[in-house]
Design a protein around this motif. Structure first.
Motif, PDB file in Angstrom:
ATOM      1  N   CYS A 105      42.293  40.301  57.282  1.00 51.70           N
ATOM      2  CA  CYS A 105      41.714  39.233  56.466  1.00 51.70           C
ATOM      3  C   CYS A 105      42.376  39.274  55.096  1.00 51.70           C
ATOM      4  O   CYS A 105      42.393  40.318  54.438  1.00 51.70           O
ATOM      5  N   ASN A 106      42.902  38.160  54.670  1.00 51.34           N
ATOM      6  CA  ASN A 106      43.467  38.035  53.324  1.00 51.34           C
ATOM      7  C   ASN A 106      42.824  36.839  52.632  1.00 51.34           C
ATOM      8  O   ASN A 106      42.533  35.831  53.261  1.00 51.34           O
ATOM      9  N   TYR A 107      42.624  36.974  51.335  1.00 48.22           N
ATOM     10  CA  TYR A 107      42.015  35.898  50.569  1.00 48.22           C
ATOM     11  C   TYR A 107      42.945  35.526  49.433  1.00 48.22           C
ATOM     12  O   TYR A 107      43.853  36.276  49.067  1.00 48.22           O
ATOM     13  N   SER A 108      42.681  34.368  48.848  1.00 46.02           N
ATOM     14  CA  SER A 108      43.630  33.853  47.872  1.00 46.02           C
ATOM     15  C   SER A 108      43.209  34.091  46.431  1.00 46.02           C
ATOM     16  O   SER A 108      44.022  34.034  45.525  1.00 46.02           O
ATOM     17  N   TYR A 109      41.937  34.361  46.182  1.00 50.04           N
ATOM     18  CA  TYR A 109      41.436  34.396  44.814  1.00 50.04           C
ATOM     19  C   TYR A 109      41.831  35.673  44.112  1.00 50.04           C
ATOM     20  O   TYR A 109      41.708  36.755  44.672  1.00 50.04           O
ATOM     21  N   GLY A 110      42.291  35.586  42.873  1.00 44.32           N
ATOM     22  CA  GLY A 110      42.774  36.746  42.159  1.00 44.32           C
ATOM     23  C   GLY A 110      41.774  37.409  41.246  1.00 44.32           C
ATOM     24  O   GLY A 110      42.044  38.466  40.710  1.00 44.32           O
ATOM     25  N   GLY A 111      40.614  36.815  41.074  1.00 43.78           N
ATOM     26  CA  GLY A 111      39.621  37.387  40.169  1.00 43.78           C
ATOM     27  C   GLY A 111      38.668  38.306  40.902  1.00 43.78           C
ATOM     28  O   GLY A 111      38.969  38.831  41.963  1.00 43.78           O
TER      29      GLY A 111
END
Lengths: 113, 112
Positions: A23-29
């Motif tokens: 699982c990978n997500y895009s949000y950097g915060g």
């Protein structure tokens, strides 16, 4: 908007094999991450979640997931799967503002006895 | 304890007919409420969410609408169903803080 990618749409394993679902997500915060599971004929239920602290999160039924911030990943693992783990697994991220969840497309796991 | 009820479990409707799916939550107040659609290979798509009575946010333009007439009631509607509206619809709730969402059993809608 945030996005969630699950790498495998279908996974077939034999009982006792080890499992890792990507699982990978895009949000950097700051992120809050979840794995949900849907067993055949049942409603979607929470497997585990990460909000903060120890990046290795332990959930129900022997599942665990590791949050790796540098890789934007939250992979789900289980050392030895059982036939009863046959289900669809969804990774999700809580969007900023904490109002909505964005889900991946899901991974269908089939465990053969 | 909190519970979420969604009905009906299955529904077969002709094209052009109206739709009303209901979702109610018990044991909590002022929940955030959600309608998702689940399609094979496409995961869960957020359709609508509501943070309070009468407050509806739409995530995707489509043939559907949502309403929240009471604090713990969320309704998904359509005036005229299309074949493409067929799918599995899930209602969910979460508290206003950063917690997980809890899902109902879902409604399998088939438009014929």
């Amino acid at each position: 908007a945030q996005s969630v990618s699950q790498h495998n749409h279908h996974v077939i394993l034999s009982e006792a094999a080890s499992l890792e679902l990507g699982c990978n997500y895009s949000y950097g915060g700051t992120v809050n991450l979840f794995w949900y599971v849907q067993y055949p004929g049942q409603h979607l239920q929470l497997l585990l979640k990460y909000f903060s602290g120890d990046p290795l999160v332990k959930g129900i039924k022997g599942f665990e997931a590791e949050f790796i911030k540098s890789k934007f990943s939250f992979n789900l693992r289980k050392p030895s799967v059982q036939w009863s783990d046959t289900a669809e697994y969804f990774c999700a991220v809580l969007n900023s503002g904490y109002s909505t969840l964005t889900f991946g497309k899901g991974t269908m796991l089939l465990v053969s006895p | 304890s909190q519970t979420i009820h969604q009905w009906p479990a299955t529904l077969v409707q002709p094209v052009g007919s109206p739709l009303s799916l209901e979702c109610t939550v018990e044991g909590t107040s002022n929940p955030n409420l959600y309608w998702y659609r689940q399609a094979a290979g496409r995961g869960l798509q957020l359709l609508f969410y509501s943070v309070g009575i009468g407050q509806i946010s739409s995530e995707v333009p489509q043939n559907l609408s949502a309403s929240r007439p009471q604090d713990r009631q969320f309704i998904l509607s359509s005036k005229k169903l299309l074949l493409s509206d067929s799918g599995f619809y899930l209602c969910a709730w979460k508290s206003g803080s950063n917690t997980e969402a809890f899902f109902g059993q879902g409604t399998r809608l088939t438009v014929v």
